[in-house]
Motif scaffolding. Structure first.
Motif, PDB file in Angstrom:
ATOM      1  N   ARG A  89    -104.007 -30.616  36.771  1.00  0.00           N
ATOM      2  CA  ARG A  89    -102.558 -30.688  36.068  1.00  0.00           C
ATOM      3  C   ARG A  89    -102.004 -31.645  37.028  1.00  0.00           C
ATOM      4  O   ARG A  89    -101.739 -31.378  38.177  1.00  0.00           O
ATOM      5  CB  ARG A  89    -101.971 -29.481  36.299  1.00  0.00           C
ATOM      6  CG  ARG A  89    -100.555 -29.186  35.543  1.00  0.00           C
ATOM      7  CD  ARG A  89    -100.195 -27.917  35.731  1.00  0.00           C
ATOM      8  NE  ARG A  89     -98.841 -28.006  35.236  1.00  0.00           N
ATOM      9  CZ  ARG A  89     -97.785 -27.609  35.709  1.00  0.00           C
ATOM     10  NH1 ARG A  89     -97.824 -27.176  37.093  1.00  0.00           N
ATOM     11  NH2 ARG A  89     -96.573 -27.593  35.048  1.00  0.00           N
ATOM     12  N   THR A  90    -101.414 -32.677  36.493  1.00  0.00           N
ATOM     13  CA  THR A  90    -100.602 -33.561  37.038  1.00  0.00           C
ATOM     14  C   THR A  90     -99.455 -34.250  36.053  1.00  0.00           C
ATOM     15  O   THR A  90     -99.675 -33.905  34.666  1.00  0.00           O
ATOM     16  CB  THR A  90    -101.375 -35.076  37.400  1.00  0.00           C
ATOM     17  OG1 THR A  90    -101.815 -35.445  36.277  1.00  0.00           O
ATOM     18  CG2 THR A  90    -102.552 -34.505  38.548  1.00  0.00           C
ATOM     19  N   THR A  91     -98.491 -34.604  36.598  1.00  0.00           N
ATOM     20  CA  THR A  91     -97.308 -35.186  35.678  1.00  0.00           C
ATOM     21  C   THR A  91     -98.091 -36.493  34.667  1.00  0.00           C
ATOM     22  O   THR A  91     -97.520 -36.544  33.584  1.00  0.00           O
ATOM     23  CB  THR A  91     -96.098 -35.783  36.478  1.00  0.00           C
ATOM     24  OG1 THR A  91     -95.707 -34.702  37.340  1.00  0.00           O
ATOM     25  CG2 THR A  91     -95.118 -36.385  35.619  1.00  0.00           C
ATOM     26  N   ALA A  92     -98.760 -37.172  35.422  1.00  0.00           N
ATOM     27  CA  ALA A  92     -99.253 -38.169  34.684  1.00  0.00           C
ATOM     28  C   ALA A  92    -100.067 -37.651  33.309  1.00  0.00           C
ATOM     29  O   ALA A  92    -100.119 -38.228  32.497  1.00  0.00           O
ATOM     30  CB  ALA A  92    -100.395 -38.945  35.385  1.00  0.00           C
ATOM     31  N   LEU A  93    -100.806 -36.624  33.435  1.00  0.00           N
ATOM     32  CA  LEU A  93    -101.619 -35.960  32.455  1.00  0.00           C
ATOM     33  C   LEU A  93    -100.599 -35.490  31.195  1.00  0.00           C
ATOM     34  O   LEU A  93    -100.817 -35.703  30.035  1.00  0.00           O
ATOM     35  CB  LEU A  93    -102.624 -35.115  32.730  1.00  0.00           C
ATOM     36  CG  LEU A  93    -103.693 -35.531  33.829  1.00  0.00           C
ATOM     37  CD1 LEU A  93    -104.638 -34.214  34.279  1.00  0.00           C
ATOM     38  CD2 LEU A  93    -104.605 -36.436  32.831  1.00  0.00           C
ATOM     39  N   THR A  94     -99.628 -34.612  31.746  1.00  0.00           N
ATOM     40  CA  THR A  94     -98.604 -34.364  30.576  1.00  0.00           C
ATOM     41  C   THR A  94     -98.202 -35.358  30.121  1.00  0.00           C
ATOM     42  O   THR A  94     -97.677 -35.268  28.948  1.00  0.00           O
ATOM     43  CB  THR A  94     -97.553 -33.489  31.367  1.00  0.00           C
ATOM     44  OG1 THR A  94     -98.217 -32.583  32.309  1.00  0.00           O
ATOM     45  CG2 THR A  94     -96.413 -33.201  30.533  1.00  0.00           C
ATOM     46  N   GLU A  95     -97.869 -36.591  30.712  1.00  0.00           N
ATOM     47  CA  GLU A  95     -97.375 -37.781  30.027  1.00  0.00           C
ATOM     48  C   GLU A  95     -98.243 -38.309  28.950  1.00  0.00           C
ATOM     49  O   GLU A  95     -97.585 -38.995  27.714  1.00  0.00           O
ATOM     50  CB  GLU A  95     -96.531 -38.783  31.204  1.00  0.00           C
ATOM     51  CG  GLU A  95     -95.478 -38.352  31.827  1.00  0.00           C
ATOM     52  CD  GLU A  95     -95.102 -39.360  33.192  1.00  0.00           C
ATOM     53  OE1 GLU A  95     -96.019 -40.507  33.191  1.00  0.00           O
ATOM     54  OE2 GLU A  95     -94.282 -39.056  33.722  1.00  0.00           O
ATOM     55  N   MET A  96     -99.401 -38.337  29.330  1.00  0.00           N
ATOM     56  CA  MET A  96    -100.625 -38.712  28.439  1.00  0.00           C
ATOM     57  C   MET A  96    -100.528 -37.823  27.292  1.00  0.00           C
ATOM     58  O   MET A  96    -100.788 -38.569  25.950  1.00  0.00           O
ATOM     59  CB  MET A  96    -102.019 -38.946  29.129  1.00  0.00           C
ATOM     60  CG  MET A  96    -102.910 -39.466  28.376  1.00  0.00           C
ATOM     61  SD  MET A  96    -104.543 -39.931  29.136  1.00  0.00           S
ATOM     62  CE  MET A  96    -104.420 -38.787  30.594  1.00  0.00           C
ATOM     63  N   VAL A  97    -100.298 -36.573  27.446  1.00  0.00           N
ATOM     64  CA  VAL A  97    -100.371 -35.706  26.322  1.00  0.00           C
ATOM     65  C   VAL A  97     -99.100 -35.827  25.319  1.00  0.00           C
ATOM     66  O   VAL A  97     -99.505 -36.097  24.191  1.00  0.00           O
ATOM     67  CB  VAL A  97    -100.398 -34.332  26.785  1.00  0.00           C
ATOM     68  CG1 VAL A  97    -100.234 -33.237  25.507  1.00  0.00           C
ATOM     69  CG2 VAL A  97    -101.849 -34.090  27.235  1.00  0.00           C
ATOM     70  N   LEU A  98     -97.986 -36.319  25.928  1.00  0.00           N
ATOM     71  CA  LEU A  98     -97.036 -36.444  24.981  1.00  0.00           C
ATOM     72  C   LEU A  98     -97.058 -37.804  24.384  1.00  0.00           C
ATOM     73  O   LEU A  98     -96.598 -37.985  23.181  1.00  0.00           O
ATOM     74  CB  LEU A  98     -95.728 -36.497  25.888  1.00  0.00           C
ATOM     75  CG  LEU A  98     -95.288 -35.213  26.391  1.00  0.00           C
ATOM     76  CD1 LEU A  98     -94.070 -35.325  27.367  1.00  0.00           C
ATOM     77  CD2 LEU A  98     -94.669 -34.112  25.115  1.00  0.00           C
ATOM     78  N   ALA A  99     -97.814 -39.031  25.078  1.00  0.00           N
ATOM     79  CA  ALA A  99     -97.944 -40.116  24.489  1.00  0.00           C
ATOM     80  C   ALA A  99     -98.941 -40.035  22.869  1.00  0.00           C
ATOM     81  O   ALA A  99     -98.534 -40.767  22.233  1.00  0.00           O
ATOM     82  CB  ALA A  99     -98.600 -41.220  25.544  1.00  0.00           C
ATOM     83  N   GLU A 100    -100.039 -39.135  23.471  1.00  0.00           N
ATOM     84  CA  GLU A 100    -101.008 -39.135  22.465  1.00  0.00           C
ATOM     85  C   GLU A 100    -100.308 -38.313  21.264  1.00  0.00           C
ATOM     86  O   GLU A 100    -100.549 -38.755  20.196  1.00  0.00           O
ATOM     87  CB  GLU A 100    -102.291 -38.255  22.842  1.00  0.00           C
ATOM     88  CG  GLU A 100    -102.893 -39.094  23.871  1.00  0.00           C
ATOM     89  CD  GLU A 100    -103.852 -38.196  24.680  1.00  0.00           C
ATOM     90  OE1 GLU A 100    -104.621 -39.132  25.338  1.00  0.00           O
ATOM     91  OE2 GLU A 100    -104.142 -37.013  24.340  1.00  0.00           O
ATOM     92  N   LEU A 101     -99.474 -37.467  21.523  1.00  0.00           N
ATOM     93  CA  LEU A 101     -98.766 -36.668  20.440  1.00  0.00           C
ATOM     94  C   LEU A 101     -97.872 -37.579  19.685  1.00  0.00           C
ATOM     95  O   LEU A 101     -97.797 -37.541  18.429  1.00  0.00           O
ATOM     96  CB  LEU A 101     -97.900 -35.472  21.243  1.00  0.00           C
ATOM     97  CG  LEU A 101     -96.871 -34.699  20.003  1.00  0.00           C
ATOM     98  CD1 LEU A 101     -97.948 -34.062  19.281  1.00  0.00           C
ATOM     99  CD2 LEU A 101     -96.237 -33.824  20.836  1.00  0.00           C
ATOM    100  N   MET A 102     -97.221 -38.588  20.319  1.00  0.00           N
ATOM    101  CA  MET A 102     -96.428 -39.386  19.739  1.00  0.00           C
ATOM    102  C   MET A 102     -97.114 -40.571  18.905  1.00  0.00           C
ATOM    103  O   MET A 102     -96.572 -40.982  17.894  1.00  0.00           O
ATOM    104  CB  MET A 102     -95.406 -40.324  20.625  1.00  0.00           C
ATOM    105  CG  MET A 102     -94.383 -39.173  21.551  1.00  0.00           C
ATOM    106  SD  MET A 102     -93.206 -39.860  22.593  1.00  0.00           S
ATOM    107  CE  MET A 102     -92.280 -40.993  21.586  1.00  0.00           C
TER     108      MET A 102
END
Length: 118
Positions: A89-102
């Motif tokens: 779990r990292t901030t970068a992975l959370t950002e990646m999840v959000l980018a993929e969602l968008m």
């Protein structure tokens, strides 16, 4: 059955999902797992334009190893919009999840519901 669906929706391939289930003495074919997912109708949809998005990550344990399962759901329809499984779990992975969602959905004007850990 629920574990098989979760594993496959978390981007495990069908063969890898079958192998993981075998560790719990559950012997099912790739076709059976595929049918479970489709009958449950939980596969993430694409091209949605939800007004709200519930986003959460939770820890799950698979064969003694810790994983983080990220899920975005449209609360109005209870449909999964995006699901990802990571071994860390990292901030970068959370950002990646959000980018993929968008990339998959029009969520620019959506209101996001998150807990304090997200």
């Amino acid at each position: 059955m629920a574990l098989g669906i979760r594993l496959h929706l978390g981007y495990f391939s069908l063969p890898n999902t079958v192998r993981e289930l075998e560790k719990y003495d559950v012997k099912r074919s790739r076709k059976a797992v595929h049918d479970w997912v489709h009958k449950a109708d939980l596969a993430p949809c694409e091209g949605a334009q939800p007004a709200t998005v519930a986003l959460d990550e939770t820890v799950i344990w698979i064969d003694g190893q810790q994983y983080w399962l990220y899920a975005a759901v449209d609360p109005a329809t209870n449909r999964f919009l995006h699901v990802r499984l990571y071994s860390t779990r990292t901030t970068a992975l959370t950002e990646m999840v959000l980018a993929e969602l968008m990339e998959k959905h029009d969520v620019e004007d959506a209101v996001f519901f998150i807990d304090s850990a997200a």
